[in-house]
Motif scaffolding. Sequence first.
Motif, PDB file in Angstrom:
ATOM      1  N   GLY A  35       0.932  -1.147  -0.011  1.00  0.00           N
ATOM      2  CA  GLY A  35      -0.024   0.091   0.126  1.00  0.00           C
ATOM      3  C   GLY A  35       0.996   1.232   0.072  1.00  0.00           C
ATOM      4  N   TRP A  36       0.318   2.492  -0.501  1.00  0.00           N
ATOM      5  CA  TRP A  36       0.883   3.802  -0.344  1.00  0.00           C
ATOM      6  C   TRP A  36       0.020   4.535   0.814  1.00  0.00           C
ATOM      7  CZ3 TRP A  36       5.408   5.280  -2.074  1.00  0.00           C
ATOM      8  CH2 TRP A  36       6.094   4.397  -2.883  1.00  0.00           C
ATOM      9  N   PHE A  37       0.567   5.090   1.538  1.00  0.00           N
ATOM     10  CA  PHE A  37      -0.215   6.094   2.416  1.00  0.00           C
ATOM     11  C   PHE A  37       0.593   7.512   2.156  1.00  0.00           C
ATOM     12  CE2 PHE A  37      -2.860   3.516   5.026  1.00  0.00           C
ATOM     13  CZ  PHE A  37      -2.471   2.231   4.564  1.00  0.00           C
ATOM     14  N   ARG A  38      -0.064   8.606   2.671  1.00  0.00           N
ATOM     15  CA  ARG A  38       0.571  10.057   2.701  1.00  0.00           C
ATOM     16  C   ARG A  38      -0.004  10.656   3.858  1.00  0.00           C
ATOM     17  NH1 ARG A  38      -2.798  12.626  -2.317  1.00  0.00           N
ATOM     18  NH2 ARG A  38      -4.848  12.884  -1.347  1.00  0.00           N
ATOM     19  N   ALA A  50      -3.635   0.642  -2.786  1.00  0.00           N
ATOM     20  CA  ALA A  50      -3.056  -0.765  -2.214  1.00  0.00           C
ATOM     21  C   ALA A  50      -3.262  -1.683  -3.591  1.00  0.00           C
ATOM     22  CB  ALA A  50      -3.836  -1.184  -1.107  1.00  0.00           C
ATOM     23  N   ILE A  51      -2.311  -2.747  -3.718  1.00  0.00           N
ATOM     24  CA  ILE A  51      -2.513  -3.684  -4.435  1.00  0.00           C
ATOM     25  C   ILE A  51      -2.218  -5.167  -4.085  1.00  0.00           C
ATOM     26  CG2 ILE A  51       0.131  -3.571  -5.105  1.00  0.00           C
ATOM     27  CD1 ILE A  51      -0.559  -3.921  -7.992  1.00  0.00           C
ATOM     28  N   SER A  52      -2.950  -6.009  -4.382  1.00  0.00           N
ATOM     29  CA  SER A  52      -2.731  -7.270  -3.979  1.00  0.00           C
ATOM     30  C   SER A  52      -1.626  -7.969  -4.372  1.00  0.00           C
ATOM     31  CB  SER A  52      -3.917  -8.336  -4.434  1.00  0.00           C
ATOM     32  OG  SER A  52      -3.961  -8.320  -5.754  1.00  0.00           O
ATOM     33  N   VAL A  79       7.203  -1.846  -5.708  1.00  0.00           N
ATOM     34  CA  VAL A  79       5.771  -1.571  -6.105  1.00  0.00           C
ATOM     35  C   VAL A  79       6.043   0.108  -6.343  1.00  0.00           C
ATOM     36  CG1 VAL A  79       5.414  -0.609  -3.661  1.00  0.00           C
ATOM     37  CG2 VAL A  79       3.356  -1.173  -5.138  1.00  0.00           C
ATOM     38  N   TYR A  80       5.039   0.627  -7.289  1.00  0.00           N
ATOM     39  CA  TYR A  80       5.085   1.896  -8.056  1.00  0.00           C
ATOM     40  C   TYR A  80       3.835   2.523  -7.785  1.00  0.00           C
ATOM     41  CZ  TYR A  80       8.890  -0.691 -10.601  1.00  0.00           C
ATOM     42  OH  TYR A  80       9.835  -1.327 -11.052  1.00  0.00           O
ATOM     43  N   LEU A  81       3.846   4.039  -7.673  1.00  0.00           N
ATOM     44  CA  LEU A  81       2.667   4.570  -7.797  1.00  0.00           C
ATOM     45  C   LEU A  81       2.792   5.962  -8.667  1.00  0.00           C
ATOM     46  CD1 LEU A  81       0.141   5.417  -6.094  1.00  0.00           C
ATOM     47  CD2 LEU A  81       1.282   7.071  -4.808  1.00  0.00           C
ATOM     48  N   TYR A  95       4.212   7.197   2.009  1.00  0.00           N
ATOM     49  CA  TYR A  95       5.046   5.987   2.317  1.00  0.00           C
ATOM     50  C   TYR A  95       4.306   4.878   1.770  1.00  0.00           C
ATOM     51  CZ  TYR A  95       5.860   9.287   6.406  1.00  0.00           C
ATOM     52  OH  TYR A  95       6.249  10.233   7.378  1.00  0.00           O
ATOM     53  N   CYS A  96       5.299   3.942   1.583  1.00  0.00           N
ATOM     54  CA  CYS A  96       4.928   2.583   1.097  1.00  0.00           C
ATOM     55  C   CYS A  96       4.824   1.664   2.316  1.00  0.00           C
ATOM     56  CB  CYS A  96       5.635   1.934  -0.020  1.00  0.00           C
ATOM     57  SG  CYS A  96       7.397   1.318   0.487  1.00  0.00           S
ATOM     58  N   ALA A  97       4.070   0.695   2.325  1.00  0.00           N
ATOM     59  CA  ALA A  97       3.972  -0.153   3.487  1.00  0.00           C
ATOM     60  C   ALA A  97       3.313  -1.663   2.819  1.00  0.00           C
ATOM     61  CB  ALA A  97       3.111   0.303   4.445  1.00  0.00           C
ATOM     62  N   ALA A  98       3.947  -2.658   3.814  1.00  0.00           N
ATOM     63  CA  ALA A  98       3.419  -4.000   3.239  1.00  0.00           C
ATOM     64  C   ALA A  98       2.556  -4.689   4.375  1.00  0.00           C
ATOM     65  CB  ALA A  98       4.582  -4.792   3.549  1.00  0.00           C
ATOM     66  N   VAL A  99       1.326  -5.416   3.777  1.00  0.00           N
ATOM     67  CA  VAL A  99       0.500  -5.927   4.983  1.00  0.00           C
ATOM     68  C   VAL A  99       0.211  -7.297   4.573  1.00  0.00           C
ATOM     69  CG1 VAL A  99      -1.379  -5.135   3.566  1.00  0.00           C
ATOM     70  CG2 VAL A  99      -1.978  -5.564   5.754  1.00  0.00           C
ATOM     71  N   LEU A 100       0.022  -8.117   5.420  1.00  0.00           N
ATOM     72  CA  LEU A 100      -0.396  -9.740   4.977  1.00  0.00           C
ATOM     73  C   LEU A 100      -1.557  -9.658   4.640  1.00  0.00           C
ATOM     74  CD1 LEU A 100       0.819 -11.615   8.361  1.00  0.00           C
ATOM     75  CD2 LEU A 100       1.915 -11.546   6.180  1.00  0.00           C
TER      76      LEU A 100
END
Length: 124
Positions: A35-38, A50-52, A79-81, A95-100
């Motif tokens: 995911g990307w957040f700001r 976000a992307i799967s 990952v790109y935005l 910010y990029c982030a990783a999630v299960l």
Amino acid sequence: QVQLVESGGGLVQAGGSLRLSCAASGRTFTTYAMGWFRQAPGKEREFVAAISRSRSSTFYADSVKGRFTISRDNAKNTVYLQMNSLKPEDTAVYYCAAVLPGRPVVRGSEYDYWGQGTQVTVSS
């Protein structure tokens, strides 16, 4: 552990474009949705996109839908935005982030790993 490093931020005029990148290292990149957040000054962090894991599903905040595109290259662990038609209100640290998988991707508290952020400034 997953290490995430963002790049590609900068200063751009309104209407312009930028592409952010987030390089991942450590544990298997494809284990995680991304995911990307700001976060803008004085504001709370907000979900952007976000992307799967398999790239089959993408999610966007209403404020960026139609202007931003999230993608990932699993062979490059990146990952790109892509951000087009930028507006001054897009100014923030991204910010990029990783999630299960299986966790709500719009909720920052669900994410396991975060990058250090990259500044995006859009001038009017």
